[in-house]
Design an enzyme around this catalytic site. Structure first.
Site, PDB file in Angstrom:
ATOM      1  N   GLU A  47       0.806  -1.231   0.000  1.00  0.00           N
ATOM      2  CA  GLU A  47       0.000   0.000   0.000  1.00  0.00           C
ATOM      3  C   GLU A  47       0.838   1.280   0.000  1.00  0.00           C
ATOM      4  OE1 GLU A  47      -3.259   0.038   2.770  1.00  0.00           O
ATOM      5  OE2 GLU A  47      -4.177  -1.714   1.852  1.00  0.00           O
ATOM      6  N   GLU A  59      -5.318  -8.486   0.272  1.00  0.00           N
ATOM      7  CA  GLU A  59      -6.095  -8.127   1.466  1.00  0.00           C
ATOM      8  C   GLU A  59      -7.530  -7.842   1.055  1.00  0.00           C
ATOM      9  OE1 GLU A  59      -4.591  -5.054   4.125  1.00  0.00           O
ATOM     10  OE2 GLU A  59      -2.535  -5.701   3.710  1.00  0.00           O
TER      11      GLU A  59
HETATM   12  C1  BGP Z   1      -4.445  -2.071   5.160  1.00  0.00           C
HETATM   13  C2  BGP Z   1      -3.100  -2.513   5.674  1.00  0.00           C
HETATM   14  C3  BGP Z   1      -3.146  -3.590   6.723  1.00  0.00           C
HETATM   15  C4  BGP Z   1      -4.349  -3.550   7.630  1.00  0.00           C
HETATM   16  C5  BGP Z   1      -5.626  -3.266   6.871  1.00  0.00           C
HETATM   17  C6  BGP Z   1      -6.832  -3.050   7.742  1.00  0.00           C
HETATM   18  O1  BGP Z   1      -4.393  -0.715   4.868  1.00  0.00           O
HETATM   19  O2  BGP Z   1      -2.283  -2.965   4.627  1.00  0.00           O
HETATM   20  O3  BGP Z   1      -1.919  -3.546   7.394  1.00  0.00           O
HETATM   21  O4  BGP Z   1      -4.128  -2.760   8.725  1.00  0.00           O
HETATM   22  O5  BGP Z   1      -5.510  -2.153   6.023  1.00  0.00           O
HETATM   23  O6  BGP Z   1      -6.822  -1.746   8.232  1.00  0.00           O
HETATM   24  P1  BGP Z   1      -7.092  -1.397   9.742  1.00  0.00           P
HETATM   25  O7  BGP Z   1      -6.114  -2.196  10.522  1.00  0.00           O
HETATM   26  O8  BGP Z   1      -6.892   0.062   9.878  1.00  0.00           O
HETATM   27  O9  BGP Z   1      -8.504  -1.796  10.003  1.00  0.00           O
END
Ligand code: BGP
Length: 479
Positions: free
Chosen positions: A165, A373
Site C-alpha cells: 500500500e 487483502e
Molecule cells: C491495510 C493494511 C493492513 C491492515 C488493513 C486493515 O491498509 O495494509 O496492514 O491494517 O488495512 O486496516 P485497519 O487495521 O486500519 O482496520
C-alpha cells in the site's frame, strides 16, 4: 454482464490469508530487532501498542499449524526490515535471518506457498531519523535489504511483494504512522518520497529477476474503483481525477514506467513535482512486475466541488480514514454513498465494487492478479466454549468471493485470494478490538490474558470453501 453459470475458480488457485510483521509478531525489541516507525508512532495512545500484538514471534509454529489445518494454499506475511537490519542498513542481524528461516521452513513443511511482502509500513527508525524516504539513501538501503531476502530465502520463496500500500502511505501517511509528525511542506515531501519508493521498488524487481529467474514479484497497492456521485459530467471527471491520484499513478509507474499524465499535471500545478535524477525513469521503466497484487476493502465516491448542490460531503473524521477519499477542492470531493452499507467502523461494504476494481486493473495492465487483502474488521465476542459466531464475516467474505468468481468469468486472470487476516492481530490504528482473523487471539486492548488461539466459525467455513476450490460458497457450516 450477467453470468448464469459463472463457473469455477481456476485449478491451483491460491486460497490464502494475510498478516504483516508489526501487527502480528510482537517481540518488538527481541533478538536484536531495531525499532521501526510504527514502534515510535504516537497514534496508538489509549489503545494497544505494537509491542506484543498476537505474539506470533513466539507462537508461529502453533499458528502455521492452524493455517495448515484451515487448508491454506498460500500464506502472505511480511519481513520486518529492522529485524534483519536493525539500523535499516549496516550490520545484518543473524537472529533476524534465523527467525524468518524457521518461519519459512515451517510454512513449506506444511505444503503452504509462502508469499512474502518485503516492506509493510515498518520503515526502520534509524532510516527515518536520517530523512526516511525523503533521503535517497533509503532507496539503496531497501535494495540491499531486498537482495538479502532474495539471497537468504529465495530457494523457498517464489512469490514476492515489494511494498504494501505505497499509495496509502502517500495519501494517508499520518493515519498509518509513516509520515513523521511536524513534516514541513507535507505534499511536496510525500510525492518526493513516492518517487524514491518507486525507484526502490523497481530496483528490487530488477534484482529479483536477476537472482531468482523462477521467482515472481509485484507491487501491492490498495486499489478501489471510484464512483462519481452523480451522472453530471463534472462529477465523472472528478472521479477520474481521484482514480488517477489514488490508483493509477502507482500502477502506471510500476507497470509502464511512466508518470500518469493527469497526476503529473496535478503535481505540476501545485508545485509538488518530485526531483528526478537523470537515470531514475530508465530504472523505473526497467523494473517489470510479473503480476499485480492488490488490497481491497471499500470503494470510494467523489463529486466535483459544486457547492450549489448538496452532495453528502464526507466529514473530517471520515476524510482522515485511510479507506475514504479526502477533499482537494477543484480536483475531487469525497462523498458518502447512499447505496452502500457501512461496517462498524464506517467503511463502505461494496462487493460489486470489488469485481469492478478487478476488471479495471486487468483491463489497464493485462497482468495476472492476486488479492492480498480483503476482509471485515468487527468487534467479535468470545462466547461460552470459546466460540466466536462471526456470521457477519462469513457473509462479507462470501459476497466478495462471489464477485471475484464473476470477475474470473469476465475474463480476469486471477490466481489467488488472501483475505485479511489469517489470525487476529492489531489493527493499523484501531487496536486489537477491531478484529479480522479466522482465529481468535485471546487478549484485549489492555490485558494480554493468555493469548490462546480459538477457531472462529469463519475458520470452518473457509476450510470447507478451500477444500472445494470455492464451490461451497453458499453452503452452511457446522460449528
Ligand atoms: C491495510 C493494511 C493492513 C491492515 C488493513 C486493515 O491498509 O495494509 O496492514 O491494517 O488495512 O486496516 P485497519 O487495521 O486500519 O482496520
Amino acid at each position: 454482464m450477467q453470468h448464469h453459470n459463472p463457473g469455477a475458480f481456476p485449478d491451483g488457485f491460491l486460497w490464502g490469508a494475510s498478516t504483516s510483521a508489526y501487527q502480528v509478531e510482537g517481540a518488538w525489541n527481541e533478538d536484536g530487532k531495531g525499532p521501526s516507525v510504527i514502534d515510535k508512532a504516537a497514534f496508538h495512545d489509549g489503545i494497544t501498542d505494537f509491542t506484543v500484538t498476537s505474539d506470533h514471534y513466539h507462537r508461529f509454529r502453533e499458528d502455521i499449524a492452524l493455517l495448515a489445518e484451515m487448508g491454506l494454499k498460500t500464506y502472505r506475511f511480511s519481513i520486518a526490515w529492522s529485524r534483519l537490519y536493525p539500523q535499516g542498513d549496516g550490520e545484518l542481524n543473524p537472529a533476524g535471518v534465523a527467525f524468518y528461516q524457521q518461519l519459512i521452513d515451517e510454512i513449506c513443511r506444511h505444503g503452504i506457498e509462502p508469499l512474502v511482502t518485503l516492506y509493510h509500513f515498518d520503515l526502520p527508525w534509524a532510516l527515518q531519523q536520517d530523512g526516511g524516504w525523503s533521503n535517497r539513501r533509503t532507496v539503496a538501503a531497501f535494495e540491499r535489504f531486498a537482495v538479502t531476502c532474495f539471497e537468504q530465502f529465495g530457494q523457498q520463496v517464489k512469490y514476492w511483494l515489494t511494498i504494501n500500500e505505497q499509495n496509502m502511505m502517500i495519501l494517508k501517511g499520518e493515519v498509518i504512522g509513516t509520515l513523521p509528525p511536524g513534516t514541513a511542506d507535507v505534499q511536496k515531501t510525500l510525492y518526493q518520497q513516492n518517487h524514491h519508493m518507486m525507484l526502490a521498488q523497481a530496483k528490487a524487481m530488477i534484482a529479483c529477476h536477476q537472482r531468482l529467474p523462477h521467482a515472481r514479484i509485484g507491487p501491492a497497492p490498495n486499489i478501489s474503483c471510484v464512483y462519481a456521485a452523480s451522472a453530471r459530467p463534472e462529477d465523472v471527471l472528478a472521479a477520474d481525477n481521484f482514480s488517477a491520484i489514488r490508483n493509477w499513478l502507482y500502477l502506471d509507474l510500476a507497470v509502464h514506467g511512466r508518470y500518469n499524465n493527469v497526476v503529473w499535471s496535478f503535481l505540476q500545478q501545485r508545485g509538488w513535482l518530485p526531483d528526478i535524477a537523470p537515470d531514475d525513469m530508465a530504472t523505473i521503466a526497467a523494473g517489470k512486475p510479473d503480476f499485480i497484487a492488490f488490497n481491497y476493502y471499500a470503494s470510494a465516491t467523489v463529486s466535483a466541488d459544486m457547492p450549489e448542490v448538496a452532495r453528502g460531503e464526507l466529514n473530517s473524521k471520515q476524510q482522515a480514514d485511510q479507506q475514504m477519499a479526502g477533499i482537494d477542492r477543484s480536483v475531487y470531493v469525497g462523498c458518502n454513498n447512499p447505496h452502500l452499507q457501512q461496517n462498524q467502523f464506517g467503511w463502505y461494504i461494496d462487493p460489486v465494487g470489488f469485481r469492478i476494481t478487478a476488471r479495471e486493473i486487468y483491463a489497464r495492465y493485462a497482468l495476472p492478479l492476486i488479492v492480498t487483502e480483503n476482509g471485515l474488521g468487527a468487534f467479535d465476542t468470545l462466547e461460552a466454549g470459546n466460540k466466536v459466531y462471526d456470521d457477519y464475516r462469513i457473509a462479507y467474505l462470501r459476497a466478495h468471493i462471489e464477485q471475484l468468481r464473476l470477475a474470473v468469468a469476465d475474463g480476469v486472470e486471477l490466481f489467488g485470494y488472501c483475505p485479511w487476516s489469517a489470525i487476529d492481530l492489531v489493527s493499523t490504528h484501531q487496536g486489537i478490538s477491531k478484529r479480522y482473523g479466522f482465529v481468535y487471539v485471546n487478549r484485549d486492548e489492555h490485558d494480554l490474558k493468555d493469548l490462546a488461539r480459538y477457531r472462529k466459525k469463519s475458520f470452518f467455513w473457509y476450510q470447507q470453501l478451500i477444500a472445494s476450490n470455492g464451490a461451497t460458497l453458499d453452503a452452511q457450516v457446522e460449528y
